[in-house]
Design an enzyme around this catalytic site. Structure first.
Site, PDB file in Angstrom:
ATOM      1  N   GLN A 231       0.836  -1.196   0.000  1.00  0.00           N
ATOM      2  CA  GLN A 231       0.000   0.000   0.000  1.00  0.00           C
ATOM      3  C   GLN A 231       0.876   1.254   0.000  1.00  0.00           C
ATOM      4  OE1 GLN A 231      -3.275   0.357  -0.277  1.00  0.00           O
ATOM      5  NE2 GLN A 231      -3.728  -1.822  -0.325  1.00  0.00           N
ATOM      6  N   TYR A 263      -5.849 -13.042  -3.633  1.00  0.00           N
ATOM      7  CA  TYR A 263      -5.003 -11.926  -4.073  1.00  0.00           C
ATOM      8  C   TYR A 263      -4.228 -11.417  -2.859  1.00  0.00           C
ATOM      9  CZ  TYR A 263      -8.839 -12.004  -7.521  1.00  0.00           C
ATOM     10  OH  TYR A 263      -9.800 -12.390  -8.420  1.00  0.00           O
ATOM     11  N   GLU A 287      -1.907 -16.021  -4.264  1.00  0.00           N
ATOM     12  CA  GLU A 287      -1.325 -14.878  -4.968  1.00  0.00           C
ATOM     13  C   GLU A 287      -0.585 -15.396  -6.199  1.00  0.00           C
ATOM     14  OE1 GLU A 287       0.196 -11.773  -6.495  1.00  0.00           O
ATOM     15  OE2 GLU A 287      -1.011 -11.393  -4.709  1.00  0.00           O
ATOM     16  N   ASP A 340      -8.782  -9.073  -1.961  1.00  0.00           N
ATOM     17  CA  ASP A 340      -8.299  -7.726  -2.276  1.00  0.00           C
ATOM     18  C   ASP A 340      -7.819  -7.738  -3.726  1.00  0.00           C
ATOM     19  OD1 ASP A 340      -7.231  -5.196  -2.317  1.00  0.00           O
ATOM     20  OD2 ASP A 340      -5.608  -5.605  -0.913  1.00  0.00           O
ATOM     21  N   CYS A 367     -10.236  -1.099  -4.454  1.00  0.00           N
ATOM     22  CA  CYS A 367      -9.693   0.234  -4.738  1.00  0.00           C
ATOM     23  C   CYS A 367     -10.432   0.901  -5.894  1.00  0.00           C
ATOM     24  CB  CYS A 367      -8.190   0.156  -5.021  1.00  0.00           C
ATOM     25  SG  CYS A 367      -7.771  -0.887  -6.410  1.00  0.00           S
TER      26      CYS A 367
END
Length: 409
Positions: A231, A263, A287, A340, A367
């Site tokens: 982030q 993710y 991932e 995510d 996001c």
């Protein structure tokens, strides 16, 4: 068509659209206009007039300013400059911080209403400390692009023109200080500047070998590649950790179920679940980036029941749901799924696989509000409903926001 290109027009700005662009109308046609605020009258230059349904324009002069207009936080992006020479990446920098959050709220609730039929209000929360510095000094990572002469800088809005700048007000002081704005990097495409929690700021030039950096969230340390995903806002990882912990309903949480972190990156959110629900937690973090998965395995090693798997989420979850035996299916039904996904969202295939497994709850970190709303509509088709929501201003002076939701069946 084409005869309006480059012409100046006067526009009354009526609303905000996803992407940080304001909406106006000209003779009934929608015009998307940059660097404006709803309620303003501006003079704008048409930059695209080929589409029948809408045109695009850049504000060149503010004729009737909004009370929410402020001097741009970054001189290099100010409306005083020619639109082609305005630095990108701070498209809300001319708007007072509180009103930026209000506009983000409007975009989010509009997307939920339009795409998922949900009437759910939400407040866009600031990160502690941001208001005191006017929403500046938050970026721990900045990518500078390099022009033909080797000079680094940000791109202009919606173009690949590199803009020479002498400051980076959204960057942390350490990143701004380390940014080689006066140097030349002939033959390189970009230079990344980052300042992780430990070890000071550093540059990544071109394809140089990766080093490992340490990021700290509260008492916990995470290792990752210097070029790996983390982030950007210095307070974002802590904010999302707390939000995920807050939105998981403990009454629906079974630490021994087949809990999933999709993710999962380097394990940030799996660790958030582990810190909330203890050492007995079982969770699999999935991932596609094998370097991130290697780090996740290390970052999650104190939970014996935590594992990190390298795989594309859509393929991995398809295999899981199609080969699960009766016991696995039952453990999936008891599970909490955290996801995510990238900006484009999880999409029909992944959402369909999750809903077919019928977990007890889903906590979704997004996001992009439009991709989120589209995915929530897919979850609703699969028998889930929105049960909790929080939104965070993790990207001040841009149009981006982060939203965390809980979905239950």
């Amino acid at each position: 068509m084409g005869e309006m290109l480059g012409k100046d027009v006067e526009l009354d700005v009526t609303g905000i659209a996803h992407g940080g662009i304001s909406v106006a109308r000209l003779d009934g046609r929608v015009v998307f206009v940059t660097d404006a605020i709803p309620g303003e009258r501006v003079r704008a230059r048409i930059t695209e007039d080929r589409k029948k349904s809408f045109w695009r324009a850049d504000t060149v002069e503010v004729l009737d300013a909004s009370p929410h207009r402020q001097e741009h936080v970054w001189g290099a992006a100010s409306v005083d400059r020619d639109p082609s020479q305005r630095a990108g990446g701070a498209e809300f920098g001319h708007i007072a911080l509180a009103h930026q959050r209000e506009l983000k709220r409007q975009v989010l609730i509009d997307a939920l209403s339009r795409m998922a039929g949900i009437d759910f209000d939400v407040v866009v929360e600031g990160v502690p400390g941001d208001d005191e510095v006017g929403g500046t000094r938050w970026r721990t990572r900045v990518r500078l692009h390099v022009d033909e002469s080797g000079r680094p800088g940000p791109y202009a809005q919606r173009s690949h023109t590199v803009i020479a700048v002498d400051d980076l007000p959204l960057a942390t002081a350490a990143v701004e200080e380390a940014a080689p704005l006066e140097q030349r990097f002939v033959g390189e495409e970009h230079v990344d500047v980052l300042s992780p929690s430990e070890g000071g700021a550093r540059l990544i030039i071109g394809k140089q070998a990766r080093t490992t950096v340490v990021e700290r969230v509260g008492e916990r340390e995470f290792r990752l590649d210097d070029g790996g995903f983390w982030q950007v806002h210095h307070g974002a990882a802590q904010t999302l950790t707390a939000a995920v912990q807050d939105l998981i309903d403990p009454a629906l949480m079974d630490p021994r179920a087949m809990n999933l972190d999709l993710y999962g990156g380097v394990g940030l959110l799996a660790a958030a679940v582990g810190d909330r629900f203890g050492q007995a937690l079982r969770i699999t973090s999935v991932e596609s980036d094998s370097r991130a998965t290697d780090h996740a395995a290390e970052n999650l090693q104190e939970w014996i029941g935590a594992s990190a798997v390298t795989g594309r989420v859509e393929r991995w979850i398809r295999e899981l749901t199609s080969t699960a035996n009766q016991g696995d299916r039952e453990r999936l039904r008891q599970a909490t799924v955290v996801l995510d996904p990238p900006r484009s969202g999880a999409g029909k295939d992944v959402v369909g696989r999750i809903t077919s497994a019928s977990p007890a709850q889903v906590v979704y970190v997004a996001c992009d509000p439009v991709a989120l709303a589209r995915d929530i509509a897919l979850f609703q088709e699969g028998g889930y409903h929105l049960d909790g929501i929080r939104a965070f201003d993790l990207f001040p002076h841009t149009h981006h926001l982060e939203t965390v939701v809980r979905l239950t069946r």
